[in-house]
Structure formats: structure tokens, C-alpha cells
Write an enzyme that holds these catalytic residues in place. Structure first.
Site, PDB file in Angstrom:
ATOM      1  N   CYS A 192       8.225   8.239  -5.622  1.00 40.18           N
ATOM      2  CA  CYS A 192       9.181   7.622  -4.692  1.00 40.18           C
ATOM      3  C   CYS A 192      10.339   8.503  -4.247  1.00 40.18           C
ATOM      4  O   CYS A 192      10.639   8.569  -3.062  1.00 40.18           O
ATOM      5  CB  CYS A 192       9.742   6.349  -5.323  1.00 40.18           C
TER       6      CYS A 192
ATOM      7  N   VAL B  33       0.840  -1.201   0.000  1.00 42.88           N
ATOM      8  CA  VAL B  33       0.000   0.000   0.000  1.00 42.88           C
ATOM      9  C   VAL B  33       0.873   1.247   0.000  1.00 42.88           C
ATOM     10  O   VAL B  33       2.065   1.187   0.279  1.00 42.88           O
ATOM     11  CB  VAL B  33      -0.953   0.026   1.220  1.00 42.88           C
TER      12      VAL B  33
ATOM     13  N   GLU C 228      10.274  -3.470  -3.412  1.00 45.73           N
ATOM     14  CA  GLU C 228      10.125  -3.547  -4.864  1.00 45.73           C
ATOM     15  C   GLU C 228      10.898  -2.400  -5.518  1.00 45.73           C
ATOM     16  O   GLU C 228      10.796  -1.272  -5.086  1.00 45.73           O
ATOM     17  CB  GLU C 228       8.632  -3.467  -5.219  1.00 45.73           C
TER      18      GLU C 228
HETATM   19  C1  UDX Z   1      12.212   4.966  -9.011  1.00 46.56           C
HETATM   20  C2  UDX Z   1      13.333   3.912  -8.958  1.00 46.56           C
HETATM   21  O1  UDX Z   1      14.082   3.958 -10.181  1.00 46.56           O
HETATM   22  C3  UDX Z   1      12.743   2.527  -8.726  1.00 46.56           C
HETATM   23  O2  UDX Z   1      13.782   1.585  -8.561  1.00 46.56           O
HETATM   24  C4  UDX Z   1      11.883   2.567  -7.456  1.00 46.56           C
HETATM   25  O3  UDX Z   1      11.282   1.301  -7.214  1.00 46.56           O
HETATM   26  C5  UDX Z   1      10.805   3.618  -7.597  1.00 46.56           C
HETATM   27  O4  UDX Z   1      11.415   4.894  -7.839  1.00 46.56           O
HETATM   28  P1  UDX Z   1      10.485   5.784 -10.841  1.00 46.56           P
HETATM   29  O5  UDX Z   1      10.322   6.960  -9.930  1.00 46.56           O
HETATM   30  O6  UDX Z   1       9.268   5.082 -11.294  1.00 46.56           O
HETATM   31  O7  UDX Z   1      11.428   4.689 -10.153  1.00 46.56           O
HETATM   32  O8  UDX Z   1      11.261   6.254 -12.184  1.00 46.56           O
HETATM   33  P2  UDX Z   1      12.777   6.566 -12.546  1.00 46.56           P
HETATM   34  O9  UDX Z   1      13.038   6.016 -13.883  1.00 46.56           O
HETATM   35  O10 UDX Z   1      13.697   6.169 -11.483  1.00 46.56           O
HETATM   36  O11 UDX Z   1      12.761   8.151 -12.693  1.00 46.56           O
HETATM   37  C6  UDX Z   1      12.575   9.020 -11.577  1.00 46.56           C
HETATM   38  C7  UDX Z   1      12.667  10.455 -12.025  1.00 46.56           C
HETATM   39  O12 UDX Z   1      14.010  10.765 -12.380  1.00 46.56           O
HETATM   40  C8  UDX Z   1      11.819  10.789 -13.252  1.00 46.56           C
HETATM   41  O13 UDX Z   1      11.191  12.028 -13.076  1.00 46.56           O
HETATM   42  C9  UDX Z   1      12.816  10.827 -14.381  1.00 46.56           C
HETATM   43  O14 UDX Z   1      12.416  11.668 -15.427  1.00 46.56           O
HETATM   44  C10 UDX Z   1      14.043  11.370 -13.657  1.00 46.56           C
HETATM   45  N1  UDX Z   1      15.301  11.031 -14.310  1.00 46.56           N
HETATM   46  C11 UDX Z   1      15.703   9.730 -14.420  1.00 46.56           C
HETATM   47  C12 UDX Z   1      16.096  12.058 -14.797  1.00 46.56           C
HETATM   48  O15 UDX Z   1      15.754  13.243 -14.696  1.00 46.56           O
HETATM   49  N2  UDX Z   1      17.280  11.740 -15.396  1.00 46.56           N
HETATM   50  C13 UDX Z   1      17.718  10.452 -15.520  1.00 46.56           C
HETATM   51  O16 UDX Z   1      18.830  10.252 -16.058  1.00 46.56           O
HETATM   52  C14 UDX Z   1      16.898   9.416 -15.024  1.00 46.56           C
END
Ligand code: UDX
Length: 617
Positions: free
Chosen positions: A355, A169, A240
Site C-alpha cells: 500500500c 480488487v 479499508e
Molecule cells: C498499511 C496501513 O497501516 C493500513 O492502514 C492500510 O490499510 C494498508 O497499509 P500495512 O502496509 O499492511 O498497512 O502495514 P503497516 O503496519 O502499516 O506497515 C507498513 C510498513 O511500515 C512495514 O514495512 C513496516 O515494517 C513499516 N513500519 C511500520 C516501520 O518501518 N516502522 C514502524 O514504526 C511501523
């Protein structure tokens, strides 16, 4: 007999838990102190299950998990349960949620979330696969695969029937009370944990899937002691790591699975039972066992370090803009050092998503609660730099437009917090729109290729709490479009806020080449890789309920067929056409460093990109 019917009635009501995704927070938070208790396994070193395998197998007879109940049908619970079911056809996996509307959507054609490949996984596990003979109407129905994924709102009953209960959750940031704006809001988690402790059979394995503060397992143990004296439950931490937009591939090919357990024979045996579930498709070397606290903390640290890396590169982008260095060149130069690596170095308007911010803040709160002020200050700076970066971008837009937006139309391309997702949680777009609205523009046009316009409109409407109407339908200036060209037409400036392939202005060699690697750098799995032949045997999908927003909008957002989009080249925007329909001077603000600047400028559009000195008059 294969059937599309769930063994549970999706309309079932009479559930006694709190909603699993509340929009308000309360004042409870897990107790934090520096003491240890009998659940402490701090002396236990981390080891892979293959190393731990033999001693566990030899010493303890590990339990076999035959049924799993996943509490929480959201972005983590839904896809995780679907892949667990897909890969373990003999295990019955039930996803429960008190929100019966959400359950209805999981039991229908239009799932409540969009993730590439998810529909196919759900169709196989939820609906089963039928023989071709069935389609031909031979009458002899013999299924290739029976359904083993179910969605139900009958929370307590499903908990009571499971060998293992996964708690998945929301654990957002607290918005009031002690630790407001920083601590984790444990309202839903605590309520669900109490429900699990109340209804689970003696011996059930309780698994923390949600991201929780370190030592949450202790809170559950205390509940057990009070509510179920004499009963025995093992508590595992199994965070996760899936990312939005790549959830299915992350689940199918994870870098690692972490299972934290107590160090008693029973704890290790429970960890082994869960490891066996994952081992049906994941190499044992990737399944890491730790003590519970290490596992809980590892999830917070993983997200915090990724966020820290983004804030680091974003801080450097400000230096680039001031010096003439190019951020993409700097990223490539430092990323070539194998000690640093090239991933998560793309500068932009700052991270969004559900996250990163909350997990960094949770780490800050943990440190501060333990009187480690300097540690807390260090991590808090990661979030502050993120906000600085986003505000810097908006200020630059306004400054370039002569510090006034009155009479001007601004188009926002991309609303989701990253590409290939309809997830808008903590999306930088909303904050940017708020700042632009303060400048009283003629129009703010929004287009996103993945998000349902109705959903965006509902979010934008919530801004009205801060002042006058904002949506054009209500007399405000924000309009959400389902057509990119209509959104861009007549605009003075376009802000590229999300890096969807559709917005790029250079040819995508193929879809595999353009987006063959996800943000974690893993190769992409097409949904067909899940099971190419399965498609021929799909059973009929269940119909949607009358309140399905995707059917109502009639846009096709969330259509299962949309999954096929990732197998075909993205339909990229015709920037020549857009340029022809913009007002001069034509501005494009690239918030993701993905635009080919010379090419765009050859169309008469001035480009300002994060981390570049920008247009010189
Ligand atoms: C993240 C973690 O990667 C994942 O392992 C965890 O379980 C949840 O949080 P998420 O938030 O879904 O995943 O996406 P992610 O791809 O990590 O991107 C997070 C943010 O960083 C996005 O806004 C993305 O645009 C940004 N980002 C990512 C950048 O600005 N530059 C990058 O090089 C990579």
C-alpha cells in the site's frame, strides 16, 4: 441445517471478468480534472453518523442490506468479508473471484493468506457451528449457527443476487503507458466495475473498498449512464484501513469506518444502510460519513502520512549513525510529546507492503495531474527517502564486510514485509537480495517463520529474468530454508530484515507483552476472543484440493492450527547456538532496531543497527 457445503459450487467456471489481480498493467487510468459534477458533495461537512443519524432516519427510509457480494478474494476482500459475515449472521456474504484456484483455497482447510485469527473467523462464518449432539451422533442436527460466508467463482451470478456489492480488487501502480510508475492501474477495478454495472440488480449499492484515485465514483457513474440508462445505483466509498498481520483485529476494532456517499437523499440513505451493517459491532461514533471524494482521498492521505512519518524518522536515523545519537532514544523522546505520539516511529530498512508506496505515488500523480507540481514533488520525496534508506542499509553491510561478499555466506532472517504475515508484496528483502547478488556471494540463505519456502522460491526465481540462475537448485547462490539454524549455520553475516518475535534476543514476558500491541498501537485480540466457546462447536473443515501448495510443501505453513501460535509464547531463536555456528568475525545487521545490542555482543556477535553509530574496532 448447518452444513459445511457452500450454496455455491466452488468448481463453477464460466466467468467473464478479467482476473481481479492481474500481473500486468495497461494504459487506462481514471480521468482527472478539476471540474465537479452532480455527484459532488464538496459543501457537505464531515459528521459522525450519530449526528447525521436522526436527520437521515427521519427523512429517508433506509434500505436494509441482506446480502453482500465482495468481488476480490485477496488480502482485503477475504478478511473483510469474513468479519462482516461473522458479525452479521443474518446477512449472506459471498466472496467472488475469477481465480477459481484461489476460491478453492478459501473453501478449504488451507486459506490462501495467513492472518492471525482469520481461520477461526472463517470457520465460524463459512462452516457454521454445530451442536455437540451432532458430534455425538444423535442424529438430531440443530445448528448453533448456519454458514453465511460463501466463496464462489460464479462472479456474475453472485453480483446479481446481492443488495450491496463491494469491489475489493487490486489497484497496483501502472507499469506502462501514461503515468507509468506512478498512476494507479485501474484495469481490474474498471473491469469489475463494468461487470457489476452489467449484472447488479437495479438499486444495488456499489461500494468502493479498493483504494482508488479520487473521483473514481464518477467513472462508475458514467458506466451506469451508458450501460444501464434508467437504472439507479448509489456508489459509496468505504476504504479499508486494515494492516497485514493484524487484519482481523483491525477489522474487529477499527479506529474508524469511513463511508463516503452522494449528498442526495438516496446517497445518504445508501450510506446509512451500510452504516447499519457496521453498527452491529462498531460504535456509531466511529462511523464517519463524508462526501465521496473526501472518503476516496482520505484513504490515500492516511497511508501517505504514515509513510511520510516513516521516511522522516528514517532520515533522522542517518543523522544518528553519523553523530552518535541513538535513533530509538530520539524516537522515544519525540514520541512522548502527545502532539506527535509514539506510533510509527520505529526506524528501519524502509517501509514495504502493497500500500504505502503505491498510495503515495497515486497522490503524487493526482497532484501532478492537477498541475500542483510542488505538492507532487513533496510527496515523491517520501518514496525516494524510503529507497535511499534501504540502499544505505545494503551499502553498510557490504562496506562492513570489506566491500566483498565473494566466498561469504549471508543469512537473511525474515522475508515478509513485516512480522506476523506471509505477505511479501514490496518486501524490502527482495530488493536487498538483488543488491547483494551483484556482489557475487557464496550463498544467500533465507529463512522466514511465516512464509511458505515454495512461495519465496518462486519469487526469487523471477529474478532470473535479470541474469544468471539465482536459486541454488538452478545453480545459483540463493537457498531458502525452513529451519532458522540451518540458514544461519556457517554464515559470515546475518541480516535481520523482518522484526519477527522469534528473532528477538531478549525474553518476551508473555506473548501479550511482546506483541500485545499492533503497528497501529491497538491492543491485540486473540482469536479466541472472537468466540471462545465456538471452538467446541466447530464443524469439520473442508478438505484441500490436490493443488494446495501448503499440502504439497508439507511444512504446515498456513495450517489452521498455526493460528494457535499467537496464543503461546513465540519460540525464540537460541542466539548462543547461532553464534557458535557462525564464521568469525560474526556480524549481525539489525535492519529493524529491535536487537538488544550489548546482549548480542556478549555472545561475540558484532552488531550494526540502523540509527546507531555501530561497531567500533
Ligand atoms: C498499511 C496501513 O497501516 C493500513 O492502514 C492500510 O490499510 C494498508 O497499509 P500495512 O502496509 O499492511 O498497512 O502495514 P503497516 O503496519 O502499516 O506497515 C507498513 C510498513 O511500515 C512495514 O514495512 C513496516 O515494517 C513499516 N513500519 C511500520 C516501520 O518501518 N516502522 C514502524 O514504526 C511501523
Amino acid at each position: 441445517m448447518p452444513s459445511t457445503e457452500s450454496v455455491f459450487d466452488s468448481e463453477t467456471v464460466g466467468v467473464s471478468t478479467l482476473p481481479t489481480t492481474p500481473d500486468r498493467s495497461a494504459s487506462c487510468s481514471p480521468a482527472l480534472d478539476e471540474s465537479t459534477d452532480e455527484h459532488d458533495g464538496a459543501s457537505n461537512g464531515t459528521k459522525t453518523t450519530s449526528e447525521a443519524d436522526s436527520d437521515i432516519e427521519n427523512k429517508f427510509h433506509s434500505k436494509t442490506i441482506r446480502s453482500i457480494c465482495c468481488v476480490g478474494a485477496g488480502y482485503v476482500g477475504g478478511p473483510t468479508a469474513a468479519v462482516l459475515a461473522l458479525k452479521n449472521p443474518s446477512i449472506k456474504v459471498t466472496v467472488v473471484d475469477r481465480d477459481d484456484r484461489r476460491i478453492r483455497r478459501w473453501n478449504s482447510r488451507h486459506l490462501p493468506i495467513y492472518e492471525p485469527g482469520l481461520t477461526e473467523v472463517v470457520r465460524i462464518a463459512r462452516d457454521g457451528l454445530g451442536e455437540v449432539s451432532r458430534v455425538q451422533g444423535s442424529g438430531a442436527i440443530e445448528g448453533l449457527r448456519k454458514p453465511n460466508l460463501f466463496f464462489s467463482a460464479d462472479v456474475s451470478r453472485c453480483i446479481s443476487e446481492a443488495d450491496a456489492v463491494l469491489i475489493a480488487v487490486n489497484t497496483p501502480t501502472k507499469m506502462r503507458g501514461t503515468g507509468k510508475g506512478c498512476a494507479t492501474d485501474m484495469t481490474s477495478f474498471e473491469a469489475v466495475a463494468a461487470e457489476v454495472v452489467r449484472h447488479a440488480r437495479d438499486g444495488t449499492i456499489i461500494v468502493e473498498k479498493s483504494t482508488v484515485p479520487c473521483r473514481t465514483a464518477q467513472m462508475i457513474q458514467e458506466m451506469i449512464r451508458i450501460q444501464r440508462p434508467g437504472a439507479h445505483f448509489e456508489i459509496l466509498s468505504n476504504p479499508e484501513f486494515l494492516a497485514a498481520g493484524t487484519a482481523v483485529q483491525d477489522l474487529l476494532r477499527p479506529d474508524r469506518i469511513i463511508i463516503g456517499s452522494g449528498t442526495t437523499p438516496e446517497g445518504l440513505s445508501a450510506a446509512e444502510a451500510l452504516a447499519k451493517v457496521y453498527a452491529s459491532w462498531i460504535d456509531r461514533k466511529r462511523i464517519i460519513t463524508t462526501n465521496v471524494w473526501s472518503s476516496e482521498l482520505a484513504k490515500l492521505v492516511a497511508n501517505s502520512m504514515l509513510a511520510q512519518r516513516l521516511s522522516s524518522i528514517n532520515s533522522i536515523s542517518a543523522l544518528c549513525e553519523a553523530t552518535g545519537a541513538e535513533i530509538n532514544e530520539v524516537s522515544a523522546a519525540i514520541g512522548a510529546d502527545t502532539r506527535l505520539g509514539s506510533k510509527f516511529l520505529r526506524a528501519g530498512i524502509g517501509f514495504g507492503g502493497s500500500c504505502f508506496k503505491k498510495d503515495v505515488l497515486s497522490l503524487v500523480y493526482l497532484a501532478e495531474s492537477l498541475n500542483l507540481q510542488e505538492v507532487g514533488d513533496y510527496w515523491r520525496q517520501v518514496v525516494e527517502m524510503n529507497e535511499y534508506q534501504r540502499n544505505r542499509f545494503t551499502s553498510r553491510v557490504i562496506k562492513r564486510l570489506n566491500s566483498t561478499l565473494v566466498t561469504k555466506k549471508i543469512c537473511i532472517l525474515g522475508y515478509a514485509f513485516k512480522k506476523n504475515t506471509s505477505d511479501t508484496r514490496e518486501a524490502p528483502a527482495l530488493e536487498i537480495i538483488k543488491s547483494l547478488l551483484d556482489e557475487n556471494p557464496r550463498e544467500i540463505a533465507i529463512f522466514d517463520p511465516c512464509c511458505n519456502p515454495v512461495v519465496i522460491e518462486n519469487e526469487i526465481r523471477s529474478l532470473q529474468n535479470y541474469g544468471p540462475p539465482v536459486l541454488s537448485d538452478d545453480g545459483g547462490s540463493v537457498k531458502v530454508y525452513s529451519d532458522a539454524y540451518a540458514a544461519c549455520a556457517g554464515s559470515n553475516a546475518i541480516l535481520l530484515v523482518t522484526e519477527f518475535d522469534e528473532f528477538l534476543n531478549f525474553p518476551l514476558l508473555s506473548n501479550a507483552a511482546s506483541s500485545g500491541v499492533n503497528s497501529q498501537g491497538k491492543s491485540k485480540i486473540s482469536p479466541s476472543e472472537v468466540n471462545e466457546s465456538a471452538k467446541q462447536h466447530f464443524n469439520d473443515e473442508p478438505e484441500c484440493a490436490a493443488d494446495c501448495p501448503d499440502c504439497q510443501s508439507g511444512t504446515g505453513y498456513g495450517d489452521s492450527s498455526a493460528d494457535n501460535v499467537e496464543n503461546s509464547p513465540k519460540k525464540q531463536l537460541d542466539w548462543r547456538r547461532i553464534s557458535g555456528e557462525m564464521q568469525s568475525p560474526k556480524w549481525l545487521f539489525d535492519g529493524r532496531c529491535v536487537i538488544d545490542v550489548p546482549k548480542m555482543e556478549s555472545l561475540g556477535i558484532r552488531v550494526e543497527a540502523i540509527g546507531s553509530a555501530g561497531w567500533t574496532v
